[in-house]
Each structure stands twice: as structure tokens, then as C-alpha cells.
Motif scaffolding. Structure first.
Motif, PDB file in Angstrom:
ATOM      1  N   TYR A  18       0.831  -1.205   0.000  1.00  0.00           N
ATOM      2  CA  TYR A  18       0.000   0.000   0.000  1.00  0.00           C
ATOM      3  C   TYR A  18       0.866   1.257   0.000  1.00  0.00           C
ATOM      4  CZ  TYR A  18      -3.044   3.676   1.740  1.00  0.00           C
ATOM      5  OH  TYR A  18      -3.711   4.849   1.896  1.00  0.00           O
ATOM      6  N   ALA A  19       1.890   1.271   0.852  1.00  0.00           N
ATOM      7  CA  ALA A  19       2.768   2.438   0.932  1.00  0.00           C
ATOM      8  C   ALA A  19       3.499   2.675  -0.381  1.00  0.00           C
ATOM      9  CB  ALA A  19       3.764   2.262   2.071  1.00  0.00           C
ATOM     10  N   LEU A  21       2.549   1.661  -3.427  1.00  0.00           N
ATOM     11  CA  LEU A  21       1.627   2.004  -4.505  1.00  0.00           C
ATOM     12  C   LEU A  21       1.025   3.400  -4.352  1.00  0.00           C
ATOM     13  CD1 LEU A  21      -0.192  -1.402  -4.968  1.00  0.00           C
ATOM     14  CD2 LEU A  21       1.547  -0.396  -6.434  1.00  0.00           C
ATOM     15  N   THR A  22       0.818   3.857  -3.128  1.00  0.00           N
ATOM     16  CA  THR A  22       0.193   5.165  -2.943  1.00  0.00           C
ATOM     17  C   THR A  22       1.195   6.310  -3.008  1.00  0.00           C
ATOM     18  OG1 THR A  22       0.298   4.926  -0.548  1.00  0.00           O
ATOM     19  CG2 THR A  22      -1.750   4.285  -1.620  1.00  0.00           C
ATOM     20  N   SER A  23       2.396   6.103  -2.491  1.00  0.00           N
ATOM     21  CA  SER A  23       3.415   7.168  -2.569  1.00  0.00           C
ATOM     22  C   SER A  23       4.788   6.529  -2.727  1.00  0.00           C
ATOM     23  CB  SER A  23       3.361   8.066  -1.336  1.00  0.00           C
ATOM     24  OG  SER A  23       3.538   7.300  -0.177  1.00  0.00           O
ATOM     25  N   GLU A  26       7.951   8.593  -1.347  1.00  0.00           N
ATOM     26  CA  GLU A  26       8.128   8.549   0.105  1.00  0.00           C
ATOM     27  C   GLU A  26       8.606   7.174   0.563  1.00  0.00           C
ATOM     28  OE1 GLU A  26       7.932  10.908   2.482  1.00  0.00           O
ATOM     29  OE2 GLU A  26       7.764  12.325   0.822  1.00  0.00           O
TER      30      GLU A  26
END
Length: 55
Positions: A18-19, A21-23, A26
Motif C-alpha cells: 500500500y505504501a 503504490l500510494t506514494s 516517500e
């Protein structure tokens, strides 16, 4: 592997995906910082033992 460990492992994998794929920028910064900490730690341990053997 006990079921709790499997659940925690899957939650960690899902969170990492999730981390990423979303950003992704970062996530890359966090991974880079963690990698620097690990490499600096290993290097400092090596320096410690080197000076311990010389001293």
C-alpha cells in the motif's frame, strides 16, 4: 509458524505494498534512510572491532 505470526507478516506485506503504490517516492526515501542506517551500523561495528584489535 503460529497463526499470529502469519497474520502480522501478511499485514506488514499489505502495508508495504500500500505504501509503495500510494506514494512510491516517500516509500523509496524511507527505504533509503533505513538502508543508510543499516550500512552505517555495520561499518561502525567493523571500525570498532578493527580498533579493538589494533589497540
Amino acid at each position: 509458524m503460529p497463526p499470529i505470526k502469519k497474520i502480522v507478516l501478511w499485514l506488514l506485506v499489505i502495508f508495504l505494498l500500500y505504501a509503495i503504490l500510494t506514494s512510491p517516492t516517500e516509500a523509496a526515501n524511507i527505504f533509503g534512510a533505513a538502508w543508510n542506517v543499516i550500512t552505517n551500523g555495520v561499518s561502525n561495528i567493523g571500525k570498532f572491532f578493527d580498533s579493538l584489535l589494533k589497540g
